[in-house]
Design a protein around this motif. Sequence first.
Motif, PDB file in Angstrom:
ATOM      1  N   SER A  59       7.733  -2.983  -7.196  1.00  0.00           N
ATOM      2  CA  SER A  59       8.106  -2.452  -5.883  1.00  0.00           C
ATOM      3  C   SER A  59       6.874  -2.288  -4.995  1.00  0.00           C
ATOM      4  O   SER A  59       6.915  -2.601  -3.800  1.00  0.00           O
ATOM      5  N   ALA A  60       5.787  -1.786  -5.580  1.00  0.00           N
ATOM      6  CA  ALA A  60       4.569  -1.574  -4.787  1.00  0.00           C
ATOM      7  C   ALA A  60       4.028  -2.913  -4.270  1.00  0.00           C
ATOM      8  O   ALA A  60       3.586  -3.017  -3.118  1.00  0.00           O
ATOM      9  N   VAL A  61       4.095  -3.934  -5.119  1.00  0.00           N
ATOM     10  CA  VAL A  61       3.627  -5.261  -4.688  1.00  0.00           C
ATOM     11  C   VAL A  61       4.526  -5.799  -3.577  1.00  0.00           C
ATOM     12  O   VAL A  61       4.051  -6.366  -2.579  1.00  0.00           O
ATOM     13  N   VAL A  62       5.833  -5.592  -3.725  1.00  0.00           N
ATOM     14  CA  VAL A  62       6.768  -6.068  -2.693  1.00  0.00           C
ATOM     15  C   VAL A  62       6.489  -5.361  -1.354  1.00  0.00           C
ATOM     16  O   VAL A  62       6.427  -6.000  -0.298  1.00  0.00           O
ATOM     17  N   VAL A  63       6.277  -4.049  -1.418  1.00  0.00           N
ATOM     18  CA  VAL A  63       5.972  -3.296  -0.184  1.00  0.00           C
ATOM     19  C   VAL A  63       4.691  -3.836   0.444  1.00  0.00           C
ATOM     20  O   VAL A  63       4.611  -4.084   1.656  1.00  0.00           O
ATOM     21  N   SER A  64       3.704  -4.062  -0.395  1.00  0.00           N
ATOM     22  CA  SER A  64       2.413  -4.522   0.095  1.00  0.00           C
ATOM     23  C   SER A  64       2.525  -5.926   0.719  1.00  0.00           C
ATOM     24  O   SER A  64       2.021  -6.171   1.824  1.00  0.00           O
ATOM     25  N   MET A  65       3.221  -6.810   0.021  1.00  0.00           N
ATOM     26  CA  MET A  65       3.358  -8.188   0.537  1.00  0.00           C
ATOM     27  C   MET A  65       4.242  -8.198   1.786  1.00  0.00           C
ATOM     28  O   MET A  65       3.971  -8.925   2.751  1.00  0.00           O
ATOM     29  N   GLY A  66       5.295  -7.369   1.789  1.00  0.00           N
ATOM     30  CA  GLY A  66       6.182  -7.298   2.961  1.00  0.00           C
ATOM     31  C   GLY A  66       5.418  -6.833   4.184  1.00  0.00           C
ATOM     32  O   GLY A  66       5.561  -7.380   5.284  1.00  0.00           O
ATOM     33  N   SER A  67       4.572  -5.840   3.991  1.00  0.00           N
ATOM     34  CA  SER A  67       3.798  -5.297   5.105  1.00  0.00           C
ATOM     35  C   SER A  67       2.819  -6.352   5.639  1.00  0.00           C
ATOM     36  O   SER A  67       2.693  -6.550   6.852  1.00  0.00           O
ATOM     37  N   ALA A  68       2.149  -7.046   4.696  1.00  0.00           N
ATOM     38  CA  ALA A  68       1.191  -8.081   5.125  1.00  0.00           C
ATOM     39  C   ALA A  68       1.914  -9.224   5.839  1.00  0.00           C
ATOM     40  O   ALA A  68       1.448  -9.727   6.877  1.00  0.00           O
ATOM     41  N   TRP A 114       2.910   4.115  -9.153  1.00  0.00           N
ATOM     42  CA  TRP A 114       2.396   3.035  -8.303  1.00  0.00           C
ATOM     43  C   TRP A 114       2.623   3.368  -6.839  1.00  0.00           C
ATOM     44  O   TRP A 114       3.537   4.136  -6.495  1.00  0.00           O
ATOM     45  N   ALA A 115       1.798   2.751  -5.995  1.00  0.00           N
ATOM     46  CA  ALA A 115       1.892   3.037  -4.559  1.00  0.00           C
ATOM     47  C   ALA A 115       1.585   1.779  -3.753  1.00  0.00           C
ATOM     48  O   ALA A 115       0.902   0.872  -4.215  1.00  0.00           O
ATOM     49  N   GLY A 116       2.125   1.757  -2.553  1.00  0.00           N
ATOM     50  CA  GLY A 116       1.847   0.652  -1.620  1.00  0.00           C
ATOM     51  C   GLY A 116       1.548   1.224  -0.249  1.00  0.00           C
ATOM     52  O   GLY A 116       1.539   2.443  -0.067  1.00  0.00           O
ATOM     53  N   PRO A 117       1.301   0.360   0.738  1.00  0.00           N
ATOM     54  CA  PRO A 117       0.953   0.869   2.068  1.00  0.00           C
ATOM     55  C   PRO A 117       2.111   1.618   2.719  1.00  0.00           C
ATOM     56  O   PRO A 117       3.275   1.267   2.501  1.00  0.00           O
ATOM     57  N   PHE A 118       1.785   2.642   3.499  1.00  0.00           N
ATOM     58  CA  PHE A 118       2.798   3.384   4.261  1.00  0.00           C
ATOM     59  C   PHE A 118       2.713   2.926   5.717  1.00  0.00           C
ATOM     60  O   PHE A 118       1.639   2.933   6.315  1.00  0.00           O
ATOM     61  N   MET A 119       3.865   2.570   6.276  1.00  0.00           N
ATOM     62  CA  MET A 119       3.860   1.888   7.581  1.00  0.00           C
ATOM     63  C   MET A 119       3.320   2.728   8.737  1.00  0.00           C
ATOM     64  O   MET A 119       2.876   2.176   9.741  1.00  0.00           O
ATOM     65  N   MET A 120       3.334   4.045   8.610  1.00  0.00           N
ATOM     66  CA  MET A 120       2.859   4.878   9.715  1.00  0.00           C
ATOM     67  C   MET A 120       1.389   5.279   9.567  1.00  0.00           C
ATOM     68  O   MET A 120       0.861   6.010  10.402  1.00  0.00           O
ATOM     69  N   ALA A 121       0.749   4.838   8.474  1.00  0.00           N
ATOM     70  CA  ALA A 121      -0.618   5.307   8.192  1.00  0.00           C
ATOM     71  C   ALA A 121      -1.586   4.984   9.333  1.00  0.00           C
ATOM     72  O   ALA A 121      -2.474   5.778   9.644  1.00  0.00           O
TER      73      ALA A 121
END
Length: 411
Positions: free
Chosen positions: A287-296, A241-248
Amino acid sequence: MADFDVIVWGATGFTGRLVAEYLAERHGPGEGGGTDARVSWTIAGRNAKKLETLRAELGATGDALPVLVANSSDVDSLREMVRRTRVVCSAVGPYAKYGSDLVRVCAEEGVDYCDLAGEVHWMRRMIDEHEATAGTNGARIVHSCGFDCIPSDLGVHYVQRVMHERHGVYAREVKFRALDFKGGMSGGTADSMMYMLEETERDPGIRRVMQNPYALNPGEEKGLDGPDSQAAFYDEDFHTWAGPFMMAGINTRVVRRTHALLGYPYGRDFRYGEAMLTKDGPVGFTSAVVVSMGSAAMTTMTTFPSIRHLLARFVPKPGDGPSHAAREAGYFKVALLGKHPEDADKDVLVDVQGDRDPGYGSTARMLGESALCLALDGLNSPGGITTPAASMGDALLARLSDHAGVTFSEG
Ligand SMILES: NC(=O)c1ccc[n+]([C@@H]2O[C@H](COP(=O)([O-])OP(=O)(O)OC[C@H]3O[C@@H](n4cnc5c(N)ncnc54)[C@H](OP(=O)(O)O)[C@@H]3O)[C@@H](O)[C@H]2O)c1
């Protein structure tokens, strides 16, 4: 003939000091010391007293390391500094606040320049305002010579080199995947993020620039890449699984600019994207969902000035950053997958690793080596607002692996 190969401007700041320490370790303080006596460099900033203290801490005398005072609000002082060197290495940020006149002066004087800017809208402004002058005068202006975006930009360069050497073709798609990293944040980085958000509030056009996947390309370009993915997704190539990367939002723009500056060697249909890998299975999905929601959530919350002011109380202040121990214990690992155009068995996987924290320990070394590379390596790249890979390519790759603890290898 310039007095110095490299001047580190902003040497009294958190990151600038690390760059100065690194150059002192590599080349001795000032001219004629260290392991490579060819290099003459010195420190500059806005505060003479702080610079003198730093010089003493680096174990240097006035003759070996003369301090130069240059303030962003005094263009004559900037020009005087620029005329004395072959390369200005700037750690003065936020760049959008303090950096514009220096870029203009370097472009006018034909002097090479490198920095750690991650402010895409400001880099766009520098391209629009100074590309022609820098090109005419042969000044290489290289933004983003730190964790953003050297692992991405040189990572793609390396993947494509291996792909071409091995299979005679280039990958039409490269995927960057952050695997693991450990590090902290400095006050200057927090300040730069806050300043960017304030600017966006004053000028909503900035948001449009930052959302454009081709924001740094020459002209009004379009390609196959869309906006950076903010969602959690399953990456079939990495089986996880993967989520957004903050430096992208920074790195992808620089990689696409490199491709354009090199004349689109990978094809007009080349695609590039970045994400952060979590794990396979339900834990990875969560974890991927948490990263994604945290970023949003972070993106939405920081649009409110009151929340920004609250957050400002908890982030480090300018001049502060991760401790020596934290930097030494830090590291980063990323993977880049170059996809063969026809045969998945011929895909190329590359690892990029750093042996210090990404944002400061490794970044200071990447910036220092970029400055040395521009000054000493006899590059034949043209002037302009360029990128690490387009201007320094293999020469910088070798320096990073040999000296900076940042390695690129086939996975
Ligand atoms: N891309 C990356 O990977 C990466 C990594 C690390 C940092 N950065 C960026 O690098 C920049 C610096 O970060 P930092 O944490 O090192 O910041 P910092 O500790 O606040 O240092 C800022 C430096 O700028 C100097 N300065 C401030 N105003 C000035 C002016 N008007 N004229 C001349 N110099 C001036 C300061 O001088 P004084 O010492 O006299 O106050 C200090 O030397 C930030 O923009 C940050 O986002 C990027």
